[in-house]
Enzyme design. Structure first.
Site, PDB file in Angstrom:
ATOM      1  N   LYS A 171     -26.955 -20.424 -10.730  1.00 54.78           N
ATOM      2  CA  LYS A 171     -28.213 -20.762 -11.454  1.00 54.78           C
ATOM      3  C   LYS A 171     -27.495 -21.479 -12.708  1.00 54.78           C
ATOM      4  CE  LYS A 171     -29.560 -16.788 -12.444  1.00 54.78           C
ATOM      5  NZ  LYS A 171     -28.746 -15.511 -11.502  1.00 54.78           N
TER       6      LYS A 171
ATOM      7  N   ARG B  27     -15.037 -14.841 -10.058  1.00 52.87           N
ATOM      8  CA  ARG B  27     -15.342 -15.712 -11.288  1.00 52.87           C
ATOM      9  C   ARG B  27     -14.677 -15.474 -12.289  1.00 52.87           C
ATOM     10  NH1 ARG B  27     -21.674 -16.130 -12.905  1.00 52.87           N
ATOM     11  NH2 ARG B  27     -21.378 -13.909 -13.586  1.00 52.87           N
TER      12      ARG B  27
ATOM     13  N   ARG C  84     -15.316 -11.820 -16.908  1.00 56.80           N
ATOM     14  CA  ARG C  84     -16.295 -11.048 -17.820  1.00 56.80           C
ATOM     15  C   ARG C  84     -16.263  -9.624 -17.600  1.00 56.80           C
ATOM     16  NH1 ARG C  84     -21.828 -14.599 -16.763  1.00 56.80           N
ATOM     17  NH2 ARG C  84     -22.648 -12.311 -16.749  1.00 56.80           N
TER      18      ARG C  84
ATOM     19  N   ARG D  15     -25.456  -4.663 -11.107  1.00 57.89           N
ATOM     20  CA  ARG D  15     -26.032  -5.630 -11.525  1.00 57.89           C
ATOM     21  C   ARG D  15     -26.876  -6.024 -10.168  1.00 57.89           C
ATOM     22  NH1 ARG D  15     -21.793  -9.837 -13.383  1.00 57.89           N
ATOM     23  NH2 ARG D  15     -23.632 -11.158 -13.940  1.00 57.89           N
TER      24      ARG D  15
HETATM   25  P1  AMP Z   1     -26.373 -12.996 -16.934  1.00 55.36           P
HETATM   26  O1  AMP Z   1     -25.386 -13.858 -17.595  1.00 55.36           O
HETATM   27  O2  AMP Z   1     -27.734 -13.904 -16.757  1.00 55.36           O
HETATM   28  O3  AMP Z   1     -26.100 -12.364 -15.608  1.00 55.36           O
HETATM   29  O4  AMP Z   1     -26.689 -12.075 -17.988  1.00 55.36           O
HETATM   30  C1  AMP Z   1     -25.641 -10.977 -18.474  1.00 55.36           C
HETATM   31  C2  AMP Z   1     -26.210  -9.766 -18.603  1.00 55.36           C
HETATM   32  O5  AMP Z   1     -27.271  -9.781 -19.833  1.00 55.36           O
HETATM   33  C3  AMP Z   1     -27.205  -8.952 -17.834  1.00 55.36           C
HETATM   34  O6  AMP Z   1     -26.575  -8.150 -16.838  1.00 55.36           O
HETATM   35  C4  AMP Z   1     -28.355  -8.101 -18.636  1.00 55.36           C
HETATM   36  O7  AMP Z   1     -27.374  -7.212 -19.337  1.00 55.36           O
HETATM   37  C5  AMP Z   1     -28.459  -8.996 -19.916  1.00 55.36           C
HETATM   38  N1  AMP Z   1     -29.688 -10.081 -19.499  1.00 55.36           N
HETATM   39  C6  AMP Z   1     -29.589 -11.355 -19.509  1.00 55.36           C
HETATM   40  N2  AMP Z   1     -30.889 -11.943 -19.307  1.00 55.36           N
HETATM   41  C7  AMP Z   1     -31.572 -10.659 -19.525  1.00 55.36           C
HETATM   42  C8  AMP Z   1     -32.845 -10.665 -19.124  1.00 55.36           C
HETATM   43  N3  AMP Z   1     -33.888 -11.723 -18.974  1.00 55.36           N
HETATM   44  N4  AMP Z   1     -33.688  -9.283 -19.139  1.00 55.36           N
HETATM   45  C9  AMP Z   1     -32.671  -8.201 -19.116  1.00 55.36           C
HETATM   46  N5  AMP Z   1     -31.361  -8.440 -19.406  1.00 55.36           N
HETATM   47  C10 AMP Z   1     -30.883  -9.589 -19.598  1.00 55.36           C
END
Ligand code: AMP
Length: 219
Positions: free
Chosen positions: A17, A129, A161, A172
């Site tokens: 994404k 990653r 990360r 996740r």
């Molecule tokens: P990502 O980089 O999009 O995978 O986001 C990393 C972490 O941020 C996720 O595992 C959640 O803990 C939090 N997070 C990011 N976007 C959201 C969202 N739209 N709703 C809830 N938690 C989010």
């Protein structure tokens, strides 16, 4: 310039994404808005918001809808989002999708783009990653920058990360299946869903996205 183009980019963690949003942001001249990046920046800056969300993020769980949608509302009100935005990692729950509809009415979401990649492949991609702490460039184990720990672009430190570690990845992907996968029907019912095969080279995925956007007359 056409109508406001708000794209909700869906897909499992590691589906690509972020990479595709960067490319689209350049092509369509609208900002790439990643809720994960906003939250990670808050954690890195040591703000009150960062302190609130760090443990949830490290565990691979979801931050609550109200907090997320508050951040998104603020971000979409900024001038550079007047012509639209690419929402990467948001919406992630039905509650967020409903809140976004309310927030955007009557402009509404123009498109929900699902980058489809099988779970085994994203699990493999996530564990390999690595990311630059300074500029956010993404590398893979085996790339010189990932293996040396120094970013080729900016010299920053290249790390894994916390939420790309094995236990967090499992949590996740489970959160995706439970909370986010239902959004595919939510957007399909509204006639807004386009799915592209994300298990292809980056430029092939990008071309498929372009074709979908053109087919719908959005640009
Ligand atoms: P990502 O980089 O999009 O995978 O986001 C990393 C972490 O941020 C996720 O595992 C959640 O803990 C939090 N997070 C990011 N976007 C959201 C969202 N739209 N709703 C809830 N938690 C989010």
């Amino acid at each position: 310039m056409g109508a406001r183009l708000v794209v909700v980019v869906l897909g499992k963690q590691g589906a690509g994404k972020g990479t595709q949003c960067d490319l689209m942001a350049e092509r369509y001249q609208i900002p790439h808005v990643s809720t994960g990046d906003i939250l990670r920046a808050a954690v890195a800056a040591g703000t009150e918001l960062g302190a609130r969300v760090k443990a949830v993020m490290d565990a691979g769980a979801l931050v609550d809808d109200e907090l997320i949608m508050g951040l998104v509302a603020e971000r979409l009100a900024e001038p550079d989002a007047a012509d639209g935005a690419l929402l990467d990692g948001c919406t992630r729950t039905i509650g967020q999708a409903q809140a976004l509809e309310d927030l955007l009415a009557p402009g509404k979401v123009a498109l929900a783009l699902n980058i489809d990649v099988p779970t085994w492949l994203v699990a493999e991609r996530l564990s390999a990653r690595r990311v630059c702490r300074s500029c956010g460039t993404i590398y893979r184990v085996g790339d010189a920058s990932a293996d040396s720990g120094h970013c080729a672009k900016c010299g920053g430190e290249v790390v894994q990360r916390d939420d790309d570690r094995a236990e967090a990845i499992t949590a996740r992907l489970a959160a995706y299946e439970r909370d986010t996968a239902p959004l595919l029907s939510f957007y399909a019912e509204r006639g807004l869903l386009e799915t592209v095969d994300g298990d292809q080279p980056v430029d092939v995925v990008a071309a498929a996205i372009d074709a979908a956007i053109e087919r719908r007359g959005l640009r």
